[in-house]
Every structure is written in C-alpha cells, then in structure tokens.
Write a protein that holds these residues in place. Structure first.
Motif, PDB file in Angstrom:
ATOM      1  N   ALA A 174       0.966  11.477   7.976  1.00 57.68           N
ATOM      2  CA  ALA A 174       1.187  11.126   6.413  1.00 57.68           C
ATOM      3  C   ALA A 174      -0.126  10.230   5.719  1.00 57.68           C
ATOM      4  CB  ALA A 174       3.039  10.781   6.479  1.00 57.68           C
ATOM      5  N   LEU A 175       0.394   9.066   6.211  1.00 59.07           N
ATOM      6  CA  LEU A 175      -1.065   8.578   6.136  1.00 59.07           C
ATOM      7  C   LEU A 175      -2.369   8.963   5.651  1.00 59.07           C
ATOM      8  CD1 LEU A 175       0.001   5.222   7.721  1.00 59.07           C
ATOM      9  CD2 LEU A 175      -0.543   5.451   5.529  1.00 59.07           C
ATOM     10  N   ALA A 176      -2.475   9.770   6.015  1.00 57.57           N
ATOM     11  CA  ALA A 176      -4.217  10.240   6.030  1.00 57.57           C
ATOM     12  C   ALA A 176      -3.783  11.004   4.497  1.00 57.57           C
ATOM     13  CB  ALA A 176      -4.380  11.617   6.661  1.00 57.57           C
ATOM     14  N   GLY A 177      -3.356  10.761   3.665  1.00 55.33           N
ATOM     15  CA  GLY A 177      -3.266  11.412   2.587  1.00 55.33           C
ATOM     16  C   GLY A 177      -3.247  10.413   1.497  1.00 55.33           C
ATOM     17  N   PHE A 178      -3.068   9.243   1.992  1.00 57.10           N
ATOM     18  CA  PHE A 178      -2.648   8.182   1.428  1.00 57.10           C
ATOM     19  C   PHE A 178      -4.084   7.510   0.479  1.00 57.10           C
ATOM     20  CE2 PHE A 178      -2.823   2.941   0.890  1.00 57.10           C
ATOM     21  CZ  PHE A 178      -1.540   3.583  -0.744  1.00 57.10           C
ATOM     22  N   ALA A 179      -4.413   7.209  -0.508  1.00 49.86           N
ATOM     23  CA  ALA A 179      -5.582   6.163  -0.935  1.00 49.86           C
ATOM     24  C   ALA A 179      -4.881   5.239  -2.275  1.00 49.86           C
ATOM     25  CB  ALA A 179      -6.156   7.511  -2.079  1.00 49.86           C
ATOM     26  N   GLY A 180      -4.938   4.427  -2.052  1.00 45.80           N
ATOM     27  CA  GLY A 180      -4.164   3.357  -3.244  1.00 45.80           C
ATOM     28  C   GLY A 180      -5.299   3.187  -4.543  1.00 45.80           C
ATOM     29  N   PRO A 181      -5.127   2.447  -5.588  1.00 44.36           N
ATOM     30  CA  PRO A 181      -5.913   2.061  -5.970  1.00 44.36           C
ATOM     31  C   PRO A 181      -7.344   0.432  -5.694  1.00 44.36           C
ATOM     32  CG  PRO A 181      -3.755   1.204  -6.059  1.00 44.36           C
ATOM     33  CD  PRO A 181      -3.916   1.679  -5.469  1.00 44.36           C
ATOM     34  N   GLY A 182      -8.398   1.003  -6.178  1.00 44.56           N
ATOM     35  CA  GLY A 182      -8.872   0.095  -5.744  1.00 44.56           C
ATOM     36  C   GLY A 182      -9.426  -1.428  -6.402  1.00 44.56           C
ATOM     37  N   TRP A 183     -10.077  -1.919  -6.261  1.00 44.85           N
ATOM     38  CA  TRP A 183      -9.379  -3.702  -6.782  1.00 44.85           C
ATOM     39  C   TRP A 183     -10.519  -4.329  -6.449  1.00 44.85           C
ATOM     40  CZ3 TRP A 183      -6.967  -3.281  -1.575  1.00 44.85           C
ATOM     41  CH2 TRP A 183      -7.860  -4.230  -1.307  1.00 44.85           C
ATOM     42  N   THR A 184     -11.580  -5.190  -7.058  1.00 42.93           N
ATOM     43  CA  THR A 184     -12.474  -6.171  -7.197  1.00 42.93           C
ATOM     44  C   THR A 184     -12.245  -7.635  -5.957  1.00 42.93           C
ATOM     45  OG1 THR A 184     -14.036  -5.400  -8.273  1.00 42.93           O
ATOM     46  CG2 THR A 184     -14.646  -7.224  -7.382  1.00 42.93           C
ATOM     47  N   VAL A 185     -12.508  -7.533  -4.814  1.00 44.89           N
ATOM     48  CA  VAL A 185     -12.038  -8.432  -3.953  1.00 44.89           C
ATOM     49  C   VAL A 185     -12.994  -9.964  -4.126  1.00 44.89           C
ATOM     50  CG1 VAL A 185     -12.398  -9.829  -1.411  1.00 44.89           C
ATOM     51  CG2 VAL A 185     -11.918  -7.222  -1.910  1.00 44.89           C
ATOM     52  N   THR A 186     -11.947 -10.799  -4.707  1.00 45.24           N
ATOM     53  CA  THR A 186     -13.066 -12.111  -5.361  1.00 45.24           C
ATOM     54  C   THR A 186     -12.261 -13.522  -4.594  1.00 45.24           C
ATOM     55  OG1 THR A 186     -11.041 -12.444  -6.875  1.00 45.24           O
ATOM     56  CG2 THR A 186     -12.829 -11.330  -7.727  1.00 45.24           C
ATOM     57  N   ASP A 187     -12.161 -13.403  -4.138  1.00 44.16           N
ATOM     58  CA  ASP A 187     -11.422 -14.909  -2.858  1.00 44.16           C
ATOM     59  C   ASP A 187     -10.871 -14.143  -1.477  1.00 44.16           C
ATOM     60  OD1 ASP A 187      -9.129 -14.261  -3.193  1.00 44.16           O
ATOM     61  OD2 ASP A 187      -8.094 -15.751  -4.857  1.00 44.16           O
ATOM     62  N   LEU A 188     -11.145 -15.157  -0.595  1.00 49.31           N
ATOM     63  CA  LEU A 188     -11.054 -15.092   0.581  1.00 49.31           C
ATOM     64  C   LEU A 188      -9.667 -16.727   0.675  1.00 49.31           C
ATOM     65  CD1 LEU A 188     -13.355 -15.963   3.629  1.00 49.31           C
ATOM     66  CD2 LEU A 188     -11.212 -17.504   3.312  1.00 49.31           C
TER      67      LEU A 188
END
Length: 190
Positions: free
Chosen positions: A145-159
């Motif tokens: 079921a997860l194979a078709g999952f695509a979440g929105p992208g984001w810019t990683v800006t911190d750790l």
C-alpha cells in the motif's frame, strides 16, 4: 539522557503521511502492530543512546559545525519498507539522498568526536518508522500500500538533536516522548 540526531519533517508533510497511515491502520496486516505517534515522526541521522549531560554541549557544538558544512537540500517521503521481517514498518524518502547520507555521516562523526561510544557503522537507510512489532509480522500488504505513497517535498533547513524518553508506566500503547533539545541550521549562512 537518550539522544539522537534527526531531520524533522514539517507539518504539511506529516499531515500527508498521517492520512496514508490512517488507511494503513485499516488493513488486516495492521493488527498487532504498535503504531508510532505523529509527534515522534522523524528521520534518524545518528542514534547516540544514553548521553551524560556533561557531553551534550560538546555534542551540540559538533552538530552545529556539521550542519553548517551541509547545504539545505530537497527531500520528500515516498514509498516504504520493512526491517527485521516486519518488526519495523517505515516510510521511505526520495530527493537528495546523497546529501541526507552525508549529513547522517557527519552526525555520526560528531558523536564519535564528542566521545560517545557509537555502535558499529551501518549503511544509512533513510526511513521514518511508522509501526513496530515485537516479533516477525507479515506487513507485506502495508508495504504494498505504501508503494504508491508520495508525500509533498520540502527543503531540509536544519538538523535536530532530540531527546527521547521511553515509557515507564508499562501501559500498553504508551508512546515515547520526544523533545527537541537543539536545532542547527544547515549551510554556511546558518
């Protein structure tokens, strides 16, 4: 305190994943899994285990340097998989995985240089744990079921340096508590 370094997805990303998880939890394969709480969703970069409070300032400073040496990068949650024959069900990631792996290596190195006894090095696999099981569990329907999952992208800006407190009550289903101890901006300007 029990600490780890992580990338924390933003609210819109966790909202999208929460909708997917709600559908997964209705699958028969979901029975018997212990689902992680949305407030604890993260991509672990390095796990430090129990850290003496006296080492935290040095670890934090080393993580800040590691973050400054890593430019912001694009990431999205996509697909999923399992570890340990269904003992862990996870959502995967796509995007600039090379930079994510670089950041994970730098976070691991920061722990070693701060004097922490790190477990043996393993190849980094980007994942966000969704559920666990104490024993082998057939989670293939969830992975499919997860194979078709695509979440929105984001810019990683911190750790983030995160403290986890394991449940002590023994109440079934109680979740660990997570507290962000420090956030270090990525990039030379951070």
């Amino acid at each position: 305190m029990r600490l780890f370094a992580a990338v924390l997805p933003p609210e819109d990303v966790t909202a999208s994943l929460a909708a997917e998880v709600a559908a997964l939890r209705r699958l028969p394969a979901a029975d018997g899994l212990r689902w992680t709480g949305r407030d604890g969703w993260h991509l672990t970069l390095a796990f430090y285990g129990e850290v003496d409070a006296g080492l935290v300032p040095d670890l934090s400073a080393r993580l800040e340097r590691a973050a400054r040496r890593t430019e912001p990068f694009e990431l999205a949650l996509r697909g999923g998989g399992q570890f340990g024959r269904g003992r862990a069900l996870w959502a995967g990631a796509q995007g600039d995985l090379a930079t994510l792996r670089l950041l994970a290596g730098r976070a691991e190195s920061a722990g070693r240089r701060a004097g922490l006894a790190m477990d043996g090095h393993r190849r980094y696999t980007a994942h966000l744990t969704l559920a666990r099981s104490r024993q082998a569990h057939d989670v293939r329907p969830c992975v499919e079921a997860l194979a078709g999952f695509a979440g929105p992208g984001w810019t990683v800006t911190d750790l983030a340096l995160v403290r986890s407190t394991l449940p002590a009550s023994g109440v079934p289903g109680e979740q660990p508590r997570y507290e962000t101890v420090a956030r270090s901006p990525l990039g030379a300007s951070g």
